[in-house]
Scaffold this motif. Structure first.
Motif, PDB file in Angstrom:
ATOM      1  N   TRP A  29       0.755  -1.158  -0.012  1.00 28.33           N
ATOM      2  CA  TRP A  29       0.126  -0.009   0.169  1.00 28.33           C
ATOM      3  C   TRP A  29       0.768   1.440  -0.031  1.00 28.33           C
ATOM      4  O   TRP A  29       1.370   1.710   0.925  1.00 28.33           O
TER       5      TRP A  29
ATOM      6  N   ILE B 201      -2.085  -4.214   7.501  1.00 26.68           N
ATOM      7  CA  ILE B 201      -2.085  -4.841   5.875  1.00 26.68           C
ATOM      8  C   ILE B 201      -2.446  -6.245   6.472  1.00 26.68           C
ATOM      9  O   ILE B 201      -2.066  -7.189   7.421  1.00 26.68           O
TER      10      ILE B 201
ATOM     11  N   LEU C 166      -6.131  -3.054   4.417  1.00 33.12           N
ATOM     12  CA  LEU C 166      -5.640  -1.989   4.862  1.00 33.12           C
ATOM     13  C   LEU C 166      -6.597  -2.055   5.808  1.00 33.12           C
ATOM     14  O   LEU C 166      -7.535  -0.968   5.578  1.00 33.12           O
TER      15      LEU C 166
END
Length: 115
Positions: free
Chosen positions: A36, A70, A81
């Motif tokens: 992410w 995560i 997330l």
């Protein structure tokens, strides 16, 4: 065709939570580290977190450690997330990325934290 589709963003107040999702297709999802990253207006892309192929190893930026989690579901080709205790400085466009911080991403999902 490799495809990543992020979702789950929104406008929330400081202290609220959001769960972002990333649907992956077109590649062997379980074979890749997944990331992410986020980008606020006028800022460079910032790494947020990443997770190993089996989900057993995770890493976080100091700015989100203890607040974000995560995770992944390899059976569903999904990356997540979980974002708790959101702060205004978390406001950004969030992307999932394949294989590295600079890997292929989707179109992103906007997270805005504002009172």
């Amino acid at each position: 065709e490799v495809l990543l589709v992020e979702s789950g963003g929104g406008l929330v107040q400081p202290g609220d939570s959001l769960r972002l999702s990333c649907a992956a297709s077109g590649f062997a999802f379980s074979s890749d580290w997944m990331y992410w990253v986020r980008q606020a207006p006028g800022n460079a892309v910032e790494w947020v977190a990443h997770i190993s192929q089996d989900g057993g190893t995770t890493y976080y930026a100091e700015s989100v450690k203890g607040r974000f989690t995560i995770s992944r579901d390899n059976a569903k080709n999904m990356l997540y997330l979980q974002m708790n205790s959101l702060k205004p400085e978390d406001t950004a466009l969030y992307y999932c990325a394949k294989g590295s911080v600079h890997g292929l991403t989707g179109q992103g999902t906007q997270v805005t934290v504002s009172s």
